[in-house]
Scaffold this active site. Structure first.
Site, short mmCIF file in Angstrom:
data_model
loop_
_atom_site.label_atom_id
_atom_site.label_comp_id
_atom_site.label_asym_id
_atom_site.label_seq_id
_atom_site.Cartn_x
_atom_site.Cartn_y
_atom_site.Cartn_z
N LYS A 278 -2.17 -1.34 -3.82
CA LYS A 278 -3.06 -0.19 -3.70
C LYS A 278 -2.26 1.09 -3.76
O LYS A 278 -1.24 1.16 -3.07
CB LYS A 278 -3.78 -0.31 -2.36
N LYS B 68 0.85 -1.18 0.00
CA LYS B 68 0.00 0.00 0.00
C LYS B 68 0.89 1.23 0.00
O LYS B 68 1.72 1.41 0.89
CB LYS B 68 -0.90 -0.01 1.23
C1 PBG Z 1 -7.13 3.62 5.71
C2 PBG Z 1 -7.60 3.29 4.35
C3 PBG Z 1 -7.49 4.16 3.28
C4 PBG Z 1 -8.12 3.56 2.21
C5 PBG Z 1 -8.60 2.32 2.63
N1 PBG Z 1 -8.24 2.16 3.96
C6 PBG Z 1 -6.93 5.53 3.22
C7 PBG Z 1 -5.62 5.84 3.79
O1 PBG Z 1 -4.74 4.98 3.91
O2 PBG Z 1 -5.45 6.99 4.15
C8 PBG Z 1 -8.25 4.21 0.87
C9 PBG Z 1 -9.32 3.73 -0.02
C10 PBG Z 1 -9.67 4.66 -1.10
O3 PBG Z 1 -9.06 5.72 -1.31
O4 PBG Z 1 -10.64 4.35 -1.80
N2 PBG Z 1 -6.76 2.63 6.53
#
Ligand code: PBG
Length: 333
Positions: A257, A203
């Site tokens: 991601k 991520k």
């Molecule tokens: C946070 C989380 C995020 C997303 C999913 N879980 C955002 C972040 O890490 O700040 C993002 C999903 C999206 O942007 O659609 N744990």
């Protein structure tokens, strides 16, 4: 791939196989199916209502009863799973994020209600602390630092409460080190051996999450950035090391991601490990495609379907996408 030189023109005419829909269909290497879709849902408190998310046209936060109705629709469309993200009441947020493992928190209530009404759909829930504190970070913060090991303890509690609520798939999205192993062994000891983990293994620290943070009410509040725990967008080998680590610790599936800007990572992960590999077409990707379509700048529907096929071509077994119901309707025979 065999070393192979195409015959010269005119022996080889690539346009022959592009000449009709049926020949193109026969030759198509990658396809998209409803089986490949996971639909993220935002849930909020209340009854029979929803609040649109301004930066995600067409997406709303849903009360639990409406999330159940959405899951019913998803099941009718053949979508494999829904993924629940809570919009937590600001009054329930705290420094140590205790609401995260409250058996009756919003996420757990939604998971229970969906499993009761639509047992056939898989329910995935998110493991990270950002909906439960006022600074918007995924972990516990002390003296301006996001603490790793203390956060992992909290995530384990969260995982157990989600397993107890009936979640089929746990999605640790926090990027702390060691959380997959800790969660996996806690699940084994507590009698939840069959709960799956879809690790957000690679991520990235990304600007494409902006609309999501609005949707879960963690946006305006975020102090600083997530660079000390989410990946540097310049890295690729590191993603392979993270995936190897999470698989060794007990992840059943792994995720990359964001999605489209990181399809090179998906391809490397799939080729290297051959495990169930997912990508998240995140909120910012959704917003760009959706709004450009609404503005009439692109054919939004076609661009969306093309983007989902691109995930499959890159090696994804499945895709988390806010477009899941629209795509599923288009895929209906
Ligand atoms: C946070 C989380 C995020 C997303 C999913 N879980 C955002 C972040 O890490 O700040 C993002 C999903 C999206 O942007 O659609 N744990």
């Amino acid at each position: 791939m065999q070393p192979y030189q195409p015959a010269p023109y005119p022996t080889a005419r690539f346009r022959r196989m592009r000449g009709s829909p049926s020949l193109r269909a026969l030759a198509r290497e990658s396809t998209l199916s409803v089986d490949d879709l996971i639909w993220p849902l935002f849930v909020m408190d209340g009854i029979n209502s929803e609040t649109p998310v301004p930066s995600m046209p067409g997406v709303s936060r849903l009360t639990v009863d409406r999330a159940v109705a959405a899951a019913e629709t998803a099941a009718e469309l053949g979508i494999s799973a829904v993924c629940v993200f809570p919009y937590t009441d600001p009054n329930l947020k705290s420094e140590l994020c205790e609401e995260a493992w409250n058996p009756d928190n919003l996420s757990n209530r939604a998971a229970r209600a969906i499993k009761k009404a639509v047992p056939e759909i898989a329910v995935m829930t998110d493991i990270a602390l950002d909906p439960y504190n006022t600074h918007g970070h995924d972990g516990i913060v002390r003296d301006g630092l996001v603490l790793n090991d203390e956060t992992v303890e909290a995530l384990v509690r969260m995982a157990l409460s989600q397993a107890e609520a009936g979640s089929d798939i746990l999605g640790p999205s926090d990027m702390m080190d060691g959380r997959i192993g800790a969660i996996r062994s806690a699940l084994e000891s507590a009698g939840y051996a069959n709960v799956a983990i879809l690790s957000y293994a690679a991520k990235y620290s990304s600007a494409f999450y902006g609309p999501f943070r609005d949707a879960v009410g963690a946006g305006g509040a975020l102090i600083g950035d997530k660079n000390t725990y989410q990946m540097d967008p310049g890295n690729s080998d590191e993603a392979l090391r993270l995936v190897a680590r999470d698989l060794a610790e007990g992840a059943d599936m792994v995720m990359v991601k964001p999605g489209l800007p990181y399809l090179d990572i998906v391809r490397r992960v799939k080729d290297t490990f051959g495990v169930p590999t997912f990508a998240y077409q995140v909120s910012g990707e959704y917003a760009m495609l959706k709004q450009a379509g609404l503005n009439g700048w692109i054919d939004g529907h076609k661009a969306m379907m093309e983007s989902l096929l691109a995930f499959r071509r890159a090696g994804c077994d499945g895709i988390l996408t806010y477009f899941a119901p629209e795509a599923a309707r288009a895929l209906r025979p």
